[in-house]
Design an enzyme around this catalytic site. Structure first.
Site, PDB file in Angstrom:
ATOM      1  N   GLY A   1       0.838  -1.198   0.000  1.00  0.00           N
ATOM      2  CA  GLY A   1       0.000   0.000   0.000  1.00  0.00           C
ATOM      3  C   GLY A   1       0.869   1.243   0.000  1.00  0.00           C
ATOM      4  O   GLY A   1       2.064   1.165   0.268  1.00  0.00           O
TER       5      GLY A   1
ATOM      6  N   CYS B   1       5.437  -6.127   1.301  1.00  0.00           N
ATOM      7  CA  CYS B   1       5.759  -4.708   1.185  1.00  0.00           C
ATOM      8  C   CYS B   1       5.202  -3.915   2.370  1.00  0.00           C
ATOM      9  O   CYS B   1       5.641  -4.106   3.489  1.00  0.00           O
ATOM     10  CB  CYS B   1       5.262  -4.182  -0.161  1.00  0.00           C
ATOM     11  SG  CYS B   1       6.094  -2.665  -0.636  1.00  0.00           S
ATOM     12  N   TYR B   2       4.213  -3.062   2.173  1.00  0.00           N
ATOM     13  CA  TYR B   2       3.638  -2.348   3.319  1.00  0.00           C
ATOM     14  C   TYR B   2       3.151  -3.353   4.368  1.00  0.00           C
ATOM     15  O   TYR B   2       3.316  -3.139   5.574  1.00  0.00           O
ATOM     16  CB  TYR B   2       2.470  -1.458   2.873  1.00  0.00           C
ATOM     17  CG  TYR B   2       1.848  -0.683   4.024  1.00  0.00           C
ATOM     18  CD1 TYR B   2       2.394   0.519   4.459  1.00  0.00           C
ATOM     19  CD2 TYR B   2       0.727  -1.171   4.696  1.00  0.00           C
ATOM     20  CE1 TYR B   2       1.852   1.214   5.522  1.00  0.00           C
ATOM     21  CE2 TYR B   2       0.178  -0.479   5.766  1.00  0.00           C
ATOM     22  CZ  TYR B   2       0.745   0.718   6.171  1.00  0.00           C
ATOM     23  OH  TYR B   2       0.203   1.394   7.237  1.00  0.00           O
TER      24      TYR B   2
ATOM     25  N   HIS C   1       7.289  -7.828  -4.234  1.00  0.00           N
ATOM     26  CA  HIS C   1       5.953  -8.250  -4.676  1.00  0.00           C
ATOM     27  C   HIS C   1       6.036  -9.581  -5.420  1.00  0.00           C
ATOM     28  O   HIS C   1       6.335  -9.604  -6.618  1.00  0.00           O
ATOM     29  CB  HIS C   1       5.356  -7.188  -5.600  1.00  0.00           C
ATOM     30  CG  HIS C   1       4.964  -5.939  -4.878  1.00  0.00           C
ATOM     31  ND1 HIS C   1       3.751  -5.791  -4.254  1.00  0.00           N
ATOM     32  CD2 HIS C   1       5.643  -4.799  -4.645  1.00  0.00           C
ATOM     33  CE1 HIS C   1       3.686  -4.606  -3.674  1.00  0.00           C
ATOM     34  NE2 HIS C   1       4.826  -3.984  -3.894  1.00  0.00           N
TER      35      HIS C   1
ATOM     36  N   GLU D   1       3.663 -11.286  -6.474  1.00  0.00           N
ATOM     37  CA  GLU D   1       2.505 -11.483  -7.353  1.00  0.00           C
ATOM     38  C   GLU D   1       2.720 -10.969  -8.775  1.00  0.00           C
ATOM     39  O   GLU D   1       1.951 -11.281  -9.671  1.00  0.00           O
ATOM     40  CB  GLU D   1       1.246 -10.834  -6.752  1.00  0.00           C
ATOM     41  CG  GLU D   1       1.320  -9.329  -6.521  1.00  0.00           C
ATOM     42  CD  GLU D   1       2.007  -8.970  -5.204  1.00  0.00           C
ATOM     43  OE1 GLU D   1       2.640  -9.849  -4.602  1.00  0.00           O
ATOM     44  OE2 GLU D   1       1.926  -7.802  -4.799  1.00  0.00           O
TER      45      GLU D   1
ATOM     46  N   VAL E   1     -18.614 -12.336 -23.319  1.00  0.00           N
ATOM     47  CA  VAL E   1     -18.314 -13.568 -22.589  1.00  0.00           C
ATOM     48  C   VAL E   1     -19.124 -13.672 -21.293  1.00  0.00           C
ATOM     49  O   VAL E   1     -19.685 -14.726 -20.992  1.00  0.00           O
ATOM     50  CB  VAL E   1     -16.812 -13.632 -22.208  1.00  0.00           C
ATOM     51  CG1 VAL E   1     -16.479 -14.976 -21.606  1.00  0.00           C
ATOM     52  CG2 VAL E   1     -15.956 -13.378 -23.415  1.00  0.00           C
ATOM     53  N   ASP E   2     -19.202 -12.580 -20.532  1.00  0.00           N
ATOM     54  CA  ASP E   2     -19.801 -12.672 -19.210  1.00  0.00           C
ATOM     55  C   ASP E   2     -21.280 -13.023 -19.272  1.00  0.00           C
ATOM     56  O   ASP E   2     -21.734 -13.960 -18.611  1.00  0.00           O
ATOM     57  CB  ASP E   2     -19.611 -11.358 -18.439  1.00  0.00           C
ATOM     58  CG  ASP E   2     -18.149 -10.946 -18.398  1.00  0.00           C
ATOM     59  OD1 ASP E   2     -17.295 -11.819 -18.627  1.00  0.00           O
ATOM     60  OD2 ASP E   2     -17.876  -9.765 -18.165  1.00  0.00           O
ATOM     61  N   SER E   3     -22.031 -12.268 -20.082  1.00  0.00           N
ATOM     62  CA  SER E   3     -23.464 -12.561 -20.113  1.00  0.00           C
ATOM     63  C   SER E   3     -23.722 -13.906 -20.782  1.00  0.00           C
ATOM     64  O   SER E   3     -24.668 -14.619 -20.418  1.00  0.00           O
ATOM     65  CB  SER E   3     -24.252 -11.432 -20.787  1.00  0.00           C
ATOM     66  OG  SER E   3     -23.879 -11.283 -22.132  1.00  0.00           O
TER      67      SER E   3
ATOM     68  N   LYS F   1     -12.178 -12.706 -14.612  1.00  0.00           N
ATOM     69  CA  LYS F   1     -12.447 -12.932 -16.031  1.00  0.00           C
ATOM     70  C   LYS F   1     -11.863 -14.266 -16.531  1.00  0.00           C
ATOM     71  O   LYS F   1     -12.538 -15.006 -17.248  1.00  0.00           O
ATOM     72  CB  LYS F   1     -11.841 -11.781 -16.832  1.00  0.00           C
ATOM     73  CG  LYS F   1     -12.258 -11.750 -18.261  1.00  0.00           C
ATOM     74  CD  LYS F   1     -13.462 -10.872 -18.415  1.00  0.00           C
ATOM     75  CE  LYS F   1     -13.926 -10.751 -19.842  1.00  0.00           C
ATOM     76  NZ  LYS F   1     -15.136  -9.919 -19.892  1.00  0.00           N
TER      77      LYS F   1
END
Ligand code: XMP
Length: 521
Positions: free
Chosen positions: A60, A87-88, A178, A180, A234-236, A377
């Site tokens: 952060g 990190c933070y 980090h 990630e 894609v989502d709907s 997603k």
């Protein structure tokens, strides 16, 4: 009941890092269920309720030595579960457990750094340092100056003598970098190790999710009817197929054709859902209504608002005719649901008013079914594959609700739309032929509201200019221009000019986001 309660859960306490979502994505890739919650919401009562099997404290922008800088409740360290500070999160952990953090003066480190092992074994570091120092991504101003009791050092970098520290007995781990981000190539292994230490079994898979989701949709809906607004995205699409598997013909989809769709799009969507999946589908052909309302409207916001308003009217009219409808299905995703940490407290500026059907459920007295609320997603795509949706549908580039209206700057006419549709189709065909479609987040043509002079054969032409756009992105929030080869661009320009009447000039948009946006309006 939601999915979360049936799985081992990991809690990510968010302190506002730009990359917190990436932590969640890495964990989900490792078949682990996790949720992100802003630090303000993580109280002792919340912790008891959530009952995490492990906790991660994110990075952060705040500074631990500052009075009033954010902290998690002390109870995080009394749960008896592994905690990883990043990190933070590392600094806050150290400060709260009795160590000391100092403001960075000359010790700030941003970007790539190499971490060296101190040689002591640590369960978190299994598979690390096998081939020497590890590359990591640092982004810190402050640094830990004294370790909390019980902590030892397991890795150091030139700017961070305490790059990796841990209290192995209590399973508290703290890293300055980090893990990630992609620039920490072996970061995934750290997360995998952490999950193993915490006893996660990898029980979060899309196959299991599908069965659970179907059961839960049935439970929620009973024998009521559900309406789903289908956009072809894609989502709907995934939401519709999933809900149809759960409740069959209690679901009706409404596909609003606003006359701003791409070439062949309406046929593709109706063919897929009505004919292939046998899902009851209303094809609301309202092209004239939208295009008439847009006549003489050049302003982008005005265009968006007109379309948004009409869309809701049209949807409501068609959906209103479905007797007994009590639910509205939406393809809401987890990133739409995550509350973000706000330090300024103020609302962010509206860049563009996005098109959605917000407010509609209350107006129509409908309850919401949102079976994708817990998914990212990539997980939705995986679920789509589980449900047998064709790859062509699953891998589709995003298409905005206002459609071609925002790719045709200025006033829209039917003629301009016809030209744009053709140019876009040729461009996408080129991209597919060259095997580039899946490397690109989004590609489309825009028709510029200028006509330029050209020469074709022996004659002078005076036609529209068209701009091609292609970007790479992770979430659409930022974007880079896709680096097509010069040959690809010239071949595409030639095809468009030869095959599309009304265009005599093609340009390639090389603006990243920011400062540009992906769409032209
Ligand atoms: P911008 O142009 O803001 O777009 O950089 C970011 C992403 O959002 C999509 N977009 C929309 N999607 N309704 C949508 O459903 C909208 O009104 C809308 N406007 C932009 C855009 O295509 C890109 O993927």
């Amino acid at each position: 009941m939601d999915h979360a309660t049936q799985h081992d859960r990991l809690l990510i306490v968010d302190f506002g890092s730009q990359v917190t979502q990436l932590i969640a994505r890495r964990l989900r890739e490792l078949d682990t269920y996790c949720e992100i919650h802003p630090f303000q919401n993580v109280t002792e009562a919340f912790l008891r309720d959530f009952a995490p099997k492990a906790v991660i404290l994110s990075g952060g922008p705040a500074s631990v030595p500052d009075a009033g800088s954010p902290r998690p409740p002390q109870a995080v360290f009394e749960l008896g579960v592994p905690v990883l500070g990043i990190c933070y999160g590392q600094q806050v952990m150290m400060a709260m457990l009795g160590g000391r953090v100092e403001r960075g003066e000359g010790t700030a480190e941003f970007g790539r750094a190499m971490v060296n092992a101190t040689g002591k074994p640590l369960d978190l570091l299994e598979g690390w340092f096998a081939e020497g120092p590890e590359q990591v991504w640092m982004s810190h101003g402050d640094h830990v100056a004294a370790l909390a009791p019980g902590f030892e050092v397991f890795g150091t970098s030139p700017g961070a003598p305490f790059a990796i520290t841990a209290d192995p007995a209590r399973h508290f781990y703290a890293v300055q970098f980090h893990p990630e981000v992609h620039h920490t190539p072996n970061g995934r292994q750290l997360y995998a190790n952490f999950l193993k230490i915490a006893g996660f079994t990898g029980d979060w898979t899309m196959g299991a999710y599908r069965d659970e989701a179907i059961r839960m949709i049935r439970e929620q809906v009973g024998d009521a009817k559900v309406i789903c607004g289908l956009s072809g995205g894609v989502d709907s699409s995934v939401a519709a197929v999933l809900i149809h598997e759960a409740i069959g013909d209690q679901l009706t989809c409404v596909f609003v054709d606003h006359g701003l769709l791409r070439e062949g799009e309406a046929e593709e969507v109706t063919g897929m859902f009505r004919d292939h999946y046998n899902i009851p589908l209303i094809h609301a052909e309202e092209q004239d209504r939208f295009l008439d309302a847009l006549e003489g409207v050049p302003d982008p916001e005005e265009k968006r608002k007109t379309i948004g308003r009409l869309f809701i009217d049209v949807f409501q009219e068609h959906a209103g005719r479905i007797e007994g409808a009590a639910f509205l299905a939406q393809g809401t995703l987890y990133p739409d649901v995550i509350e973000s940490v706000s330090f300024s407290g103020g609302p962010s500026v509206t860049i563009k008013s996005h098109h959605n059907v917000g407010g509609l459920p209350e107006k129509m007295g409908l309850k919401l079914v949102e079976p994708l609320r817990e998914l990212f997603k990539d997980e939705v795509r995986e679920l789509g594959r589980e449900l047998g949706l064709p790859e062509r549908f699953i891998g589709r580039h995003p298409f905005p609700g206002p459609g071609l209206a925002i790719r045709c700057p200025g006033e829209i006419t039917r003629d301009k739309l016809a030209i744009l549709r053709r140019a876009d189709a040729v461009y996408i065909d080129q991209i597919r032929r060259h095997g580039l479609y899946d490397e690109i987040w989004q590609a489309f043509a825009a028709l510029l509201p200028v006509r330029t002079v050209g020469v074709m054969g022996d004659g002078r032409t005076y036609d529209y200019a068209c701009a091609l756009r292609a970007v790479t992105s992770v979430d659409g929030m930022t974007a880079d221009v896709y680096p097509f080869s010069h040959d690809f661009l010239t071949e595409t320009a030639t095809r468009i000019i030869n095959e599309v009447r009304g265009i005599n000039r093609v340009t390639y948009d090389i603006t990243s986001k920011p400062p540009g946006t992906i769409e032209w309006e």
